[in-house]
Design an enzyme around this catalytic site. Structure first.
Site, mmCIF file in Angstrom:
data_model
loop_
_atom_site.group_PDB
_atom_site.id
_atom_site.type_symbol
_atom_site.label_atom_id
_atom_site.label_comp_id
_atom_site.label_asym_id
_atom_site.label_seq_id
_atom_site.Cartn_x
_atom_site.Cartn_y
_atom_site.Cartn_z
ATOM 1 N N GLY A 12 47.155 44.603 40.067
ATOM 2 C CA GLY A 12 45.626 44.276 39.399
ATOM 3 C C GLY A 12 46.267 42.999 38.114
ATOM 4 O O GLY A 12 45.461 42.447 38.054
ATOM 5 N N VAL B 24 46.609 39.910 40.787
ATOM 6 C CA VAL B 24 45.437 39.660 41.869
ATOM 7 C C VAL B 24 44.366 40.149 41.556
ATOM 8 O O VAL B 24 42.909 39.719 41.459
ATOM 9 C CB VAL B 24 46.212 40.320 43.577
ATOM 10 C CG1 VAL B 24 45.116 40.564 44.280
ATOM 11 C CG2 VAL B 24 46.577 40.142 44.327
ATOM 12 N N GLY B 25 44.387 40.789 40.959
ATOM 13 C CA GLY B 25 43.155 42.234 39.589
ATOM 14 C C GLY B 25 42.504 40.905 38.778
ATOM 15 O O GLY B 25 40.902 40.303 39.681
ATOM 16 N N GLU C 76 32.806 51.729 36.761
ATOM 17 C CA GLU C 76 33.179 52.962 36.386
ATOM 18 C C GLU C 76 34.066 53.661 36.429
ATOM 19 O O GLU C 76 35.670 53.601 36.760
ATOM 20 C CB GLU C 76 32.755 53.493 38.545
ATOM 21 C CG GLU C 76 32.138 54.691 38.274
ATOM 22 C CD GLU C 76 33.117 55.333 38.394
ATOM 23 O OE1 GLU C 76 33.365 56.076 37.901
ATOM 24 O OE2 GLU C 76 33.756 55.716 40.198
ATOM 25 N N CYS D 23 36.948 61.385 39.242
ATOM 26 C CA CYS D 23 36.576 61.319 37.803
ATOM 27 C C CYS D 23 35.125 61.429 37.088
ATOM 28 O O CYS D 23 35.387 61.573 35.876
ATOM 29 C CB CYS D 23 36.515 59.674 37.853
ATOM 30 S SG CYS D 23 34.996 59.370 39.152
#
Ligand code: NDP
Length: 470
Positions: free
Chosen positions: A202, A205-206, A244, A278
């Site tokens: 993350g 690359v994220g 989200e 979630c």
């Protein structure tokens, strides 16, 4: 299941570096696959491919895009057993549930987006204006590990249907289904640059995807911490974000509810995918005078949810996805004990499952809504039963949370349940056993996020509005 290349520009592409990521089986604790650990250079090439792809994909007719999505769904269908097996290893999801919910369901959702875009109204006359919905551009998608294919499809399905192209970074812990999606796209000859996948961390690359000037919008699912960072990096580039970010959802059992139905439904919802969901109803609010009855019903239901090897057909609950996740969950359980909640089931590691990231499904009662186990997202198989004194008290406690993603109400009549549901500050509420609906928008109030996924309304996130006056 090992992959040594990223997928972009319609081809498998060598990684810019030699580093790889080991994918660990949550049941055996052993490495069972590897994927490349990409860099900002890989992202740059993938985004450029997506930009080129956007030029033609966005101009393709709706019917053609719909047909591509149907072909992609058909190619994915042939991979269901492989996808389910990969996710059972990665996440610990029991194989039967993985087959239906982690593989078949998201594949069906790819196809549903074909229908949604065919039925979408893309032009409207307003006074002397023609208002047109146009695809927003290149969408950067960053996804978590808990429902890896589903989370990717929630972004890619409506994104591609709307005419956007995407660059996806799957979670390091569960990247394999994304590579299978790339294989399916390649097999059907999906036009170059439409679906691009770069694996990696993350942080590298994220963030490179989120910050890249060639990305017009970011769609992210995951933790609040990462969501905050992504929103601020995207904010710098004035990019739209859809977030989200999880929840701490409440299930209100009203005093006239049939406890024999409501309580087992609440337990099943909380424990689904070993609590790594979630939208899980992790807080069960029950009338104080009926708490003992709720505890008995909850324990009886929990006893039916066999914990074990995800590949054993009797297993309902598998291990957690990683050692880190297991330790976090055990830490919350210890915190609950310290804070004075009553432990009524579970509470530690199962002695008969020494290998694998297992945690016993756990129930606490007499939980106060201010305790850490009632306020923080645990993301494991831990249910808090919280007694309340009046309906108003229950609603106030349900809403006393930083999150607002999902929830449930069970009452003696649908009218009473609906009245309570309308007072809950949350994106979804199921009343009296209402089932998950793949047409209904899904997303959060408050710190559960921004925007909606799932169903025809999810398309709206991927459009820009243009007004032409005449
Ligand atoms: P993260 O939010 O850290 O990870 C989700 C995705 O975002 C991963 O692909 C991750 O990469 C990536 N990412 C992390 N940081 C950044 C960043 N700065 N920029 C861009 N991308 C980033 O969640 P975790 O997987 O670590 O899980 C931690 C907690 O998050 C869970 O315990 C749970 O509470 C919550 N969660 C909520 C989910 C939900 O559905 N709402 C789903 C999963 C987790 P990498 O692969 O390197 O981790």
């Amino acid at each position: 299941m090992t992959y040594d290349k990223h997928y972009y520009d319609g081809a498998w592409q060598a990684s810019s570096g030699t580093e790889t990521i080991a994918v660990i089986s949550s049941a055996t604790e052993q490495e069972f696959a590897r994927v490349p650990r990409g860099s900002a250079d890989d992202v740059d090439r993938a985004v450029k491919a997506a930009r080129r792809g956007f030029e033609s994909w966005s101009r393709l007719g709706v019917e053609e895009r719909a047909q591509w999505l149907e072909k992609l769904a058909a190619a994915m269908k042939t991979r269901v057993p492989l996808i389910a097996e990969a996710i059972a290893h990665e996440v610990g999801t029991a194989l039967g549930f993985a087959t239906k919910v982690q593989a078949e369901f998201p594949i069906m959702m790819i196809g549903m987006n074909a229908k949604f875009i065919r039925e979408a109204k893309l032009e409207e006359e307003l006074g002397n204006s023609l208002v047109i919905k146009e695809p927003i551009g290149v969408v950067g998608c960053v996804t978590p590990w808990n429902y890896p294919l589903h989370q990717a499809v929630c972004k890619i399905g409506p994104g591609l249907a709307a005419g956007c192209t995407v660059v996806l970074k799957p979670a390091e812990m569960a990247p394999l289904s994304a590579f299978m999606l790339a294989e399916a796209a390649h097999e059907i000859g999906l036009p170059k640059g439409v679906l691009n996948i770069v694996s990696g961390s993350g942080r590298v690359v994220g963030e490179a995807i989120v910050a890249h000037p060639g990305v017009d919008m970011v769609s992210f699912t995951g933790s609040l911490t990462a969501g905050r960072r992504i929103a601020s990096v995207a904010g710098d580039g004035i990019k739209k974000v859809c977030l989200e970010l999880g929840g701490k959802s409440a299930f209100i059992v009203l005093d006239d509810a049939p406890f024999e139905k409501a309580v087992p439904a609440g337990v099943n919802n909380c424990m689904q995918n070993s609590g790594q969901t979630c939208s899980a109803w992790t807080r069960m609010l029950v009338p104080r005078l009926r708490q003992e009855e709720a505890i008995d019903a909850a324990k009886a239901q929990l006893a039916k949810l066999t914990l074990g090897d995800p590949f054993d057909k009797n297993t309902r609950l598998g291990p957690l996805a990683s050692a880190g996740q297991r330790d976090t969950v055990l830490g919350f359980i210890e915190q609950g004990k310290k804070d004075g909640a009553t432990l009524v089931a579970g509470g530690g590691r199962p002695s008969h499952l020494a290998t694998g990231f297992y945690v016993e499904p756990t129930i606490f009662a007499n939980v106060s809504n201010t305790m850490a186990i009632a306020q923080e997202e645990i993301f494991g198989p831990v249910l808090s039963i919280i007694p309340y004194d009046s309906e108003a008290d229950a609603i106030a406690m349900a809403n006393d949370s930083p999150y607002g993603l999902a929830g449930g109400v069970w009452g003696g009549t649908p009218e009473r349940a609906l009245d309570v549901a309308k007072q809950m500050r949350t994106g979804q509420v199921d009343i009296n056993g209402g089932r998950f609906n793949p047409l209904a928008p899904f997303g959060g109030y408050k710190k559960s996020g921004i925007g909606r996924e799932v169903g025809p309304l999810a398309l709206e996130e991927f459009f820009q509005l243009k007004s032409i006056q005449r």
